[in-house]
Design a protein around this motif. Structure first.
Motif, PDB file in Angstrom:
ATOM      1  N   TYR A 178      10.898   6.785  -2.777  1.00 25.56           N
ATOM      2  CA  TYR A 178       9.601   6.421  -2.182  1.00 25.56           C
ATOM      3  C   TYR A 178       9.776   5.497  -0.978  1.00 25.56           C
ATOM      4  O   TYR A 178       8.842   5.337  -0.182  1.00 25.56           O
ATOM      5  CB  TYR A 178       8.717   5.730  -3.218  1.00 25.56           C
ATOM      6  CG  TYR A 178       8.017   6.670  -4.204  1.00 25.56           C
ATOM      7  CD1 TYR A 178       7.171   7.673  -3.748  1.00 25.56           C
ATOM      8  CD2 TYR A 178       8.180   6.517  -5.586  1.00 25.56           C
ATOM      9  CE1 TYR A 178       6.511   8.512  -4.638  1.00 25.56           C
ATOM     10  CE2 TYR A 178       7.516   7.352  -6.483  1.00 25.56           C
ATOM     11  CZ  TYR A 178       6.686   8.340  -6.004  1.00 25.56           C
ATOM     12  OH  TYR A 178       6.021   9.171  -6.879  1.00 25.56           O
ATOM     13  N   GLU A 179      10.957   4.856  -0.880  1.00 28.45           N
ATOM     14  CA  GLU A 179      11.155   3.921   0.244  1.00 28.45           C
ATOM     15  C   GLU A 179      11.210   4.658   1.580  1.00 28.45           C
ATOM     16  O   GLU A 179      10.977   4.065   2.625  1.00 28.45           O
ATOM     17  CB  GLU A 179      12.438   3.102   0.017  1.00 28.45           C
ATOM     18  CG  GLU A 179      12.246   2.047  -1.061  1.00 28.45           C
ATOM     19  CD  GLU A 179      13.557   1.485  -1.591  1.00 28.45           C
ATOM     20  OE1 GLU A 179      14.597   1.620  -0.903  1.00 28.45           O
ATOM     21  OE2 GLU A 179      13.532   0.923  -2.710  1.00 28.45           O
TER      22      GLU A 179
ATOM     23  N   PRO B  16       9.392   7.110   3.843  1.00 33.20           N
ATOM     24  CA  PRO B  16       8.060   7.729   3.926  1.00 33.20           C
ATOM     25  C   PRO B  16       8.094   9.221   4.231  1.00 33.20           C
ATOM     26  O   PRO B  16       7.101   9.919   4.010  1.00 33.20           O
ATOM     27  CB  PRO B  16       7.363   6.957   5.051  1.00 33.20           C
ATOM     28  CG  PRO B  16       8.382   6.061   5.657  1.00 33.20           C
ATOM     29  CD  PRO B  16       9.629   6.076   4.838  1.00 33.20           C
TER      30      PRO B  16
ATOM     31  N   SER C 250       7.575  11.078  -1.226  1.00 37.93           N
ATOM     32  CA  SER C 250       6.541  10.281  -0.542  1.00 37.93           C
ATOM     33  C   SER C 250       5.415  11.180  -0.048  1.00 37.93           C
ATOM     34  O   SER C 250       4.228  10.817  -0.119  1.00 37.93           O
ATOM     35  CB  SER C 250       7.137   9.523   0.644  1.00 37.93           C
ATOM     36  OG  SER C 250       8.047   8.549   0.203  1.00 37.93           O
TER      37      SER C 250
ATOM     38  N   GLU D 171       1.362  11.223  -1.149  1.00 35.04           N
ATOM     39  CA  GLU D 171       0.165  11.247  -0.289  1.00 35.04           C
ATOM     40  C   GLU D 171      -0.874  12.210  -0.839  1.00 35.04           C
ATOM     41  O   GLU D 171      -2.069  11.916  -0.853  1.00 35.04           O
ATOM     42  CB  GLU D 171       0.542  11.694   1.135  1.00 35.04           C
ATOM     43  CG  GLU D 171       1.146  10.597   1.972  1.00 35.04           C
ATOM     44  CD  GLU D 171       1.631  11.131   3.320  1.00 35.04           C
ATOM     45  OE1 GLU D 171       1.072  12.132   3.819  1.00 35.04           O
ATOM     46  OE2 GLU D 171       2.585  10.536   3.858  1.00 35.04           O
TER      47      GLU D 171
END
Ligand SMILES: C[S@@+](CC[C@H](N)C(=O)[O-])C[C@H]1O[C@@H](n2cnc3c(N)ncnc32)[C@H](O)[C@@H]1O
Length: 217
Positions: free
Chosen positions: A13-14, A16, A21, A25
């Motif tokens: 998740y770090e 984007p 990730s 969204e």
């Protein structure tokens, strides 16, 4: 399975631009929509195998109806459960975090029905029979008109056509199915037409198969 497997998994998740990730969204967008269309009053959100609950924090923290949200988050890993507590508190949300085995419905069935149930990062880590059993249980867990948001990869054998059919068989209407571009991920959104109020799910609905790599061989 190494103990830190799921903690390391969350590191994706770090970035984007990572597929996870980009999946987040879509999950967050759909969760915000589901919260927005919930009837007046308390909005009960359940996350099964919640990880650090960043989807709920992202979607609900600054939602117009944030003060109506009551989240129940079930996560087995103590470190991730603790991260979920902090994330949800920082988002100002009312939440109970249960550090427990979400495969056992007894943990969260007593508080059903829920307005929204998230089951993300689960269907790729359990066998097909357990996916079928879990979809059936979801029809007991969500209220009539409530929403389930689920995810699953589409790597061969792609189980998503069967999963979508199983939701229909259990009385859900599909609101959307969103393949994540340039990845095998996908997000499904289904609304329950009529809750199976009297049905009782079997006590154990799924068991994770290691880190999921062998779940569908
Ligand atoms: C793929 S991650 C998904 C996390 C989160 N739902 C997300 O999409 O970001 C799977 C999560 O399920 C948790 N988990 C595995 N087995 C579990 C069980 N029996 N009960 C509750 N959580 C479990 C893992 O610790 C991990 O956090």
């Amino acid at each position: 399975m190494a103990d830190r497997h799921w903690i390391d998994w969350h590191r994706n998740y770090e970035d984007p631009s990572s597929s996870i990730s980009r999946r987040l969204e879509v999950v967050s967008r759909e969760l915000a929509h589901a919260v927005g269309r919930s009837p007046k009053g308390l909005i009960k959100v359940l996350s099964i195998c919640a990880g650090d609950a960043r989807d709920i924090a992202t979607a609900c923290g600054d939602h117009a109806r944030a003060s109506d949200v009551a989240a129940t988050v079930v996560e087995l890993d103590t470190e991730l459960a603790s991260a979920a507590v902090h994330r949800l508190a920082a988002a100002g949300l009312r939440a109970q975090v249960l550090c427990a085995d979400a495969g056992l419905t007894a943990t969260y069935l007593p508080e059903a029905p829920y307005d929204v149930v998230l089951i993300c990062g689960v269907f790729g880590n359990i066998n097909s029979e357990d996916v079928r059993t879990t979809v059936s249980a979801l029809a007991c867990l969500v209220r009539t008109g409530g929403t389930v948001i689920w995810t699953r990869h589409r790597r061969p054998p792609d189980l998503t056509p069967s999963i979508r059919q199983w939701f229909r068989d259990e009385g859900f209407t599909e609101l959307g199915f969103f393949p994540i571009p340039e990845s095998s991920g996908s997000v499904g959104v289904a609304v329950l037409r009529r809750r199976h109020a009297l049905a009782k799910p079997t006590s154990r609905i799924f068991t994770f198969v290691g880190d999921g790599a062998d779940a569908h061989r």
